[in-house]
Design a protein around this motif. Sequence first.
Motif, PDB file in Angstrom:
ATOM      1  N   ARG A  85       1.362  -1.334   0.110  1.00 43.34           N
ATOM      2  CA  ARG A  85       0.106   0.033  -0.357  1.00 43.34           C
ATOM      3  C   ARG A  85       0.771   1.098  -0.177  1.00 43.34           C
ATOM      4  N   ARG A  86       1.963   0.786   0.004  1.00 50.36           N
ATOM      5  CA  ARG A  86       2.676   2.516   0.011  1.00 50.36           C
ATOM      6  C   ARG A  86       4.199   2.698  -0.772  1.00 50.36           C
ATOM      7  N   ARG A  87       3.767   1.895  -2.127  1.00 48.67           N
ATOM      8  CA  ARG A  87       4.702   1.793  -3.403  1.00 48.67           C
ATOM      9  C   ARG A  87       4.559   2.801  -3.820  1.00 48.67           C
ATOM     10  N   ARG A  88       5.910   3.892  -4.793  1.00 50.40           N
ATOM     11  CA  ARG A  88       6.745   4.956  -4.316  1.00 50.40           C
ATOM     12  C   ARG A  88       6.519   4.200  -6.142  1.00 50.40           C
ATOM     13  N   THR A  89       6.550   4.630  -6.792  1.00 47.01           N
ATOM     14  CA  THR A  89       6.885   5.133  -8.748  1.00 47.01           C
ATOM     15  C   THR A  89       8.386   6.177  -9.113  1.00 47.01           C
ATOM     16  N   TYR A  90       9.601   5.167 -10.314  1.00 50.55           N
ATOM     17  CA  TYR A  90      10.318   6.166 -10.083  1.00 50.55           C
ATOM     18  C   TYR A  90      10.877   5.284 -11.300  1.00 50.55           C
ATOM     19  N   THR A  91      11.461   6.383 -12.540  1.00 50.88           N
ATOM     20  CA  THR A  91      11.959   6.479 -13.689  1.00 50.88           C
ATOM     21  C   THR A  91      13.060   4.559 -13.829  1.00 50.88           C
ATOM     22  N   LEU A  92      13.012   3.695 -14.488  1.00 48.71           N
ATOM     23  CA  LEU A  92      13.521   2.353 -14.033  1.00 48.71           C
ATOM     24  C   LEU A  92      15.224   2.916 -15.356  1.00 48.71           C
ATOM     25  N   CYS A  93      15.870   2.980 -14.945  1.00 50.74           N
ATOM     26  CA  CYS A  93      16.964   3.613 -15.502  1.00 50.74           C
ATOM     27  C   CYS A  93      18.662   2.007 -16.121  1.00 50.74           C
ATOM     28  N   ASP A  94      19.165   2.482 -16.934  1.00 51.43           N
ATOM     29  CA  ASP A  94      20.050   1.444 -17.335  1.00 51.43           C
ATOM     30  C   ASP A  94      19.669  -0.117 -17.178  1.00 51.43           C
ATOM     31  N   LEU A  95      18.833   0.053 -17.501  1.00 57.60           N
ATOM     32  CA  LEU A  95      18.220  -1.670 -18.051  1.00 57.60           C
ATOM     33  C   LEU A  95      18.817  -2.344 -18.626  1.00 57.60           C
ATOM     34  N   ASP A  96      19.375  -3.672 -17.773  1.00 48.60           N
ATOM     35  CA  ASP A  96      20.243  -4.492 -18.363  1.00 48.60           C
ATOM     36  C   ASP A  96      19.552  -5.825 -19.003  1.00 48.60           C
ATOM     37  N   PRO A  97      19.062  -6.363 -19.826  1.00 48.29           N
ATOM     38  CA  PRO A  97      17.946  -7.695 -20.293  1.00 48.29           C
ATOM     39  C   PRO A  97      19.327  -8.417 -19.701  1.00 48.29           C
ATOM     40  N   ALA A  98      19.969  -9.006 -20.466  1.00 51.28           N
ATOM     41  CA  ALA A  98      21.306 -10.059 -20.302  1.00 51.28           C
ATOM     42  C   ALA A  98      21.705  -9.926 -18.446  1.00 51.28           C
ATOM     43  N   ALA A  99      21.567  -8.999 -18.182  1.00 47.96           N
ATOM     44  CA  ALA A  99      22.579  -9.231 -17.059  1.00 47.96           C
ATOM     45  C   ALA A  99      21.681  -8.938 -15.817  1.00 47.96           C
ATOM     46  N   GLY A 100      20.486  -8.443 -16.023  1.00 46.81           N
ATOM     47  CA  GLY A 100      19.233  -8.064 -15.061  1.00 46.81           C
ATOM     48  C   GLY A 100      19.290  -7.351 -13.706  1.00 46.81           C
ATOM     49  N   THR A 101      19.396  -6.787 -14.924  1.00 48.43           N
ATOM     50  CA  THR A 101      20.401  -5.395 -13.604  1.00 48.43           C
ATOM     51  C   THR A 101      19.837  -4.097 -14.293  1.00 48.43           C
ATOM     52  N   ALA A 102      19.517  -2.785 -12.874  1.00 49.94           N
ATOM     53  CA  ALA A 102      19.007  -1.461 -13.404  1.00 49.94           C
ATOM     54  C   ALA A 102      19.603  -0.740 -12.305  1.00 49.94           C
ATOM     55  N   ALA A 103      18.853   0.449 -12.238  1.00 48.54           N
ATOM     56  CA  ALA A 103      19.175   1.507 -11.537  1.00 48.54           C
ATOM     57  C   ALA A 103      18.199   2.440 -11.731  1.00 48.54           C
ATOM     58  N   ILE A 104      17.640   2.822 -10.266  1.00 48.51           N
ATOM     59  CA  ILE A 104      17.049   4.349  -9.973  1.00 48.51           C
ATOM     60  C   ILE A 104      17.632   4.757  -9.246  1.00 48.51           C
ATOM     61  N   ASP A 105      17.021   6.512  -9.614  1.00 42.65           N
ATOM     62  CA  ASP A 105      17.816   7.661  -8.895  1.00 42.65           C
ATOM     63  C   ASP A 105      16.411   8.188  -7.947  1.00 42.65           C
ATOM     64  N   LEU A 106      16.883   8.518  -6.944  1.00 47.74           N
ATOM     65  CA  LEU A 106      16.044   8.879  -6.040  1.00 47.74           C
ATOM     66  C   LEU A 106      16.061  10.792  -5.512  1.00 47.74           C
ATOM     67  N   VAL A 107      15.344  11.742  -5.099  1.00 47.26           N
ATOM     68  CA  VAL A 107      15.883  12.964  -5.180  1.00 47.26           C
ATOM     69  C   VAL A 107      16.083  12.312  -3.334  1.00 47.26           C
ATOM     70  N   ARG A 108      16.989  12.931  -2.827  1.00 43.33           N
ATOM     71  CA  ARG A 108      17.050  12.820  -0.830  1.00 43.33           C
ATOM     72  C   ARG A 108      16.905  14.262  -0.363  1.00 43.33           C
ATOM     73  N   HIS A 109      15.453  14.065  -0.061  1.00 45.04           N
ATOM     74  CA  HIS A 109      14.303  15.115  -0.027  1.00 45.04           C
ATOM     75  C   HIS A 109      13.829  14.823   1.433  1.00 45.04           C
ATOM     76  N   GLY A 110      14.403  13.803   2.620  1.00 46.57           N
ATOM     77  CA  GLY A 110      14.510  13.592   3.385  1.00 46.57           C
ATOM     78  C   GLY A 110      12.745  13.047   4.447  1.00 46.57           C
ATOM     79  N   GLU A 111      12.118  12.755   3.136  1.00 47.22           N
ATOM     80  CA  GLU A 111      10.520  12.667   4.027  1.00 47.22           C
ATOM     81  C   GLU A 111      10.396  11.592   2.992  1.00 47.22           C
ATOM     82  N   GLY A 112       9.124  11.019   4.257  1.00 48.78           N
ATOM     83  CA  GLY A 112       8.002   9.618   3.774  1.00 48.78           C
ATOM     84  C   GLY A 112       9.584   8.281   4.033  1.00 48.78           C
ATOM     85  N   ILE A 113       8.855   7.631   3.567  1.00 48.49           N
ATOM     86  CA  ILE A 113       9.444   6.239   3.596  1.00 48.49           C
ATOM     87  C   ILE A 113      10.386   5.812   2.488  1.00 48.49           C
ATOM     88  N   ALA A 114      10.339   6.246   1.402  1.00 50.95           N
ATOM     89  CA  ALA A 114      11.140   6.495   0.391  1.00 50.95           C
ATOM     90  C   ALA A 114      12.721   7.238   0.914  1.00 50.95           C
TER      91      ALA A 114
END
Length: 265
Positions: A85-114
């Motif tokens: 119920r507390r899911r968050r949405t972010y851009t999925l970056c650098d997705l590599d389907p061969a390696a199964g790797t990716a990244a998300i970038d988060l703004v450090r604003h100090g609020e909430g669970i994320a």
Amino acid sequence: MPRPGDPSTSARGHGSMRRSGAPRLCVVTEVVDLTPRLRRVRFRSDDLVGVESVSPAQRATIVLPEGRTFGPEGVESEEYAGARRRRRTYTLCDLDPAAGTAAIDLVRHGEGIAGRWVERVEPGDEFVLSGPMGKFHLDPSHTRYLLVADETALPALREILAQLPAGASAEVHVEVADEAEKIDLPSPATTDVTWWLHSEHDGDTGELVGRLAPHLRTAGPGVVVWVGAEAEAVTTLRTHLLTEAGVERALLDAVAYWRRGRAER
């Protein structure tokens, strides 16, 4: 659910876990500060192997544990059921389907669970991801672009610019806090980037995008426009683009990445 790296997950092939909405248990592999306010979290999951990108501005939802993991039961745990119920949405970056790797970038604003999670996250931590998803696509026949983003949409903007066709041109406007928040935005296209800094302009975070109408030079028929920013600012700019600038509705994608007064940023 098996843990990341469990051989049983690698042997599934293209089963149910390859669906974009399926929960994928991910393990953090690296944490990097791109700027003082933007932190990149790299991760891996066997359930991302074979998952292809769906959009230059693709996003994913993430569900975070209270601690470091959801425990041995993973997505079958009671904690995960409540955390959904507390899911968050972010851009999925650098997705590599061969390696199964990716990244998300988060703004450090100090609020909430994320906001709390991004301050303490470290390699070995786990979270659950669903995605990718996204409807924005690049048509090689279009060569003129207008791209606008605030700091929350900066990762998506960077992904879009990296995938623009060579020979295209893009007018780009980016709202960030100050000079230290600027990042490189490489692109095969010819780009004209203007940075709008809160340190130089009055207004709260997220407001500058809504005041950009007088500064847009290429908005008009035939121009592909993408906007990602705070909800009210997006609405203001979208109205101007459609009613006054002559942008074609079919070529406009305006997305609210966050809403003032809410912690999800």
